[in-house]
Design an enzyme around this catalytic site. Sequence first.
Site, PDB file in Angstrom:
ATOM      1  N   LYS A  83     -21.847  29.786  -3.814  1.00 46.52           N
ATOM      2  CA  LYS A  83     -20.909  29.719  -4.948  1.00 46.52           C
ATOM      3  C   LYS A  83     -20.907  31.012  -5.735  1.00 46.52           C
ATOM      4  CE  LYS A  83     -24.279  29.502  -8.155  1.00 46.52           C
ATOM      5  NZ  LYS A  83     -24.555  30.510  -9.167  1.00 46.52           N
ATOM      6  N   ASP A  96     -27.916  23.811  -9.678  1.00 45.57           N
ATOM      7  CA  ASP A  96     -26.785  24.237  -8.834  1.00 45.57           C
ATOM      8  C   ASP A  96     -26.576  23.323  -7.625  1.00 45.57           C
ATOM      9  OD1 ASP A  96     -26.221  26.409 -10.432  1.00 45.57           O
ATOM     10  OD2 ASP A  96     -27.296  27.854  -9.167  1.00 45.57           O
TER      11      ASP A  96
HETATM   12  P1  ATP Z   1     -31.382  30.970  -8.052  1.00 45.62           P
HETATM   13  O1  ATP Z   1     -31.035  29.499  -8.025  1.00 45.62           O
HETATM   14  O2  ATP Z   1     -32.806  31.251  -8.416  1.00 45.62           O
HETATM   15  O3  ATP Z   1     -30.370  31.804  -8.779  1.00 45.62           O
HETATM   16  P2  ATP Z   1     -30.378  32.330  -5.783  1.00 45.62           P
HETATM   17  O4  ATP Z   1     -29.058  31.689  -5.651  1.00 45.62           O
HETATM   18  O5  ATP Z   1     -30.422  33.671  -6.421  1.00 45.62           O
HETATM   19  O6  ATP Z   1     -31.336  31.345  -6.528  1.00 45.62           O
HETATM   20  P3  ATP Z   1     -31.603  31.538  -3.290  1.00 45.62           P
HETATM   21  O7  ATP Z   1     -31.357  32.236  -2.013  1.00 45.62           O
HETATM   22  O8  ATP Z   1     -31.051  30.180  -3.449  1.00 45.62           O
HETATM   23  O9  ATP Z   1     -31.067  32.521  -4.393  1.00 45.62           O
HETATM   24  O10 ATP Z   1     -33.186  31.422  -3.550  1.00 45.62           O
HETATM   25  C1  ATP Z   1     -33.946  32.209  -4.416  1.00 45.62           C
HETATM   26  C2  ATP Z   1     -35.433  32.117  -4.066  1.00 45.62           C
HETATM   27  O11 ATP Z   1     -35.812  30.734  -3.874  1.00 45.62           O
HETATM   28  C3  ATP Z   1     -35.775  32.826  -2.765  1.00 45.62           C
HETATM   29  O12 ATP Z   1     -36.210  34.118  -3.022  1.00 45.62           O
HETATM   30  C4  ATP Z   1     -36.854  31.959  -2.149  1.00 45.62           C
HETATM   31  O13 ATP Z   1     -38.141  32.447  -2.454  1.00 45.62           O
HETATM   32  C5  ATP Z   1     -36.718  30.591  -2.788  1.00 45.62           C
HETATM   33  N1  ATP Z   1     -36.153  29.541  -1.894  1.00 45.62           N
HETATM   34  C6  ATP Z   1     -36.489  28.249  -1.886  1.00 45.62           C
HETATM   35  N2  ATP Z   1     -35.780  27.558  -0.976  1.00 45.62           N
HETATM   36  C7  ATP Z   1     -34.960  28.423  -0.385  1.00 45.62           C
HETATM   37  C8  ATP Z   1     -33.981  28.300   0.645  1.00 45.62           C
HETATM   38  N3  ATP Z   1     -33.716  27.132   1.247  1.00 45.62           N
HETATM   39  N4  ATP Z   1     -33.299  29.392   0.984  1.00 45.62           N
HETATM   40  C9  ATP Z   1     -33.546  30.565   0.361  1.00 45.62           C
HETATM   41  N5  ATP Z   1     -34.477  30.757  -0.574  1.00 45.62           N
HETATM   42  C10 ATP Z   1     -35.186  29.692  -0.974  1.00 45.62           C
END
Ligand code: ATP
Length: 310
Positions: free
Chosen positions: A19, A149
């Site tokens: 998103k 989210d």
């Molecule tokens: P946030 O919700 O913190 O903004 P984001 O959208 O920036 O997250 P994601 O790729 O969803 O980024 O994940 C952020 C961190 O969460 C990663 O660095 C990882 O350590 C952890 N994580 C936990 N589960 C997952 C997953 N299924 N895929 C990716 N990262 C994950």
Amino acid sequence: MTSLAAAPSPSVRVRAPGKINLSLRVGPVEEDGYHPLVTVFQAVALHEEVTATEVADGVGLSLTVDGPQADRVPLDASNLAWRAAEVLAEHVGTSPDVALHLSKGVPVAGGMAGGSADAAATLVACDALWGAGLSRAELSGLAARLGSDVPFALLGHTAVGTGRGHLLTPAMSRGEFHWAFATRDEGLSTPAVYGRFDEMYGTTAPPVDVADDNGLMQALRAGDPTALGAALHNDLEPAALELRPELERTLEIARNGGALGAMVSGSGPTVAALARSRQHALAIAATWTAEDAADAVWCTTAPAAGARVL
Ligand code: ATP
């Protein structure tokens, strides 16, 4: 003698979108440490795919991952997909015996909620695999427990999020918008960005008001990319830019390249640029690459559907 190949184990494959926050309005921090939000989510056509495969009773959970940034994803109980399978199993009163495989198509740690999409897809996949038959409303309740989210990754398309971003109202959006994204290998911690936001605005941030996004909602209803570009908004951008000043140049390159709007996506460090067309998005992405203003570039369209079985 005829040799019989073992029948493959039943499995369910589910796709869920990443998103973008077209608008992210953050109110003053509350006593419990959370910030009230008003945000306009739009799902993008960068997807996570989760395959849930049946295993024998008592085997427990296992997790594998593939995709360009798979090495950055935890493979234990800290993975949101793992937690989603556990939460669903507990809710339906079964043990979480399942092999999960994640194919990552959303940038990792880029503020685009790839982990949340994995969690949403896992809820839908395990619900189908275990024949639990939960309603979308029940799944959304479990999703909200996993992260603010996650409910939107179930719903997809376009929605206004209030509360912590998890109370969703679907919104209308006409046509297709073209985006380019610049991601960085070095992530930006969401709590650090909120911490900097608190230092910058403390309790003086004005209260959030959904009416402030009236222009943006009108642009979406009209399918008008120029008006949408002018209405993009992110209250966290100043804090993200203070922590990562090099993102200014990435924004500037997009604007000089004629982007209809450019902003830090969510808590960053991803930069999002709204383009006139697919060709234009590709051109902005190519300039970022040529000028070394991104570690990776991604072009896609929005909106996209929520989590669904393939
Ligand atoms: P946030 O919700 O913190 O903004 P984001 O959208 O920036 O997250 P994601 O790729 O969803 O980024 O994940 C952020 C961190 O969460 C990663 O660095 C990882 O350590 C952890 N994580 C936990 N589960 C997952 C997953 N299924 N895929 C990716 N990262 C994950």
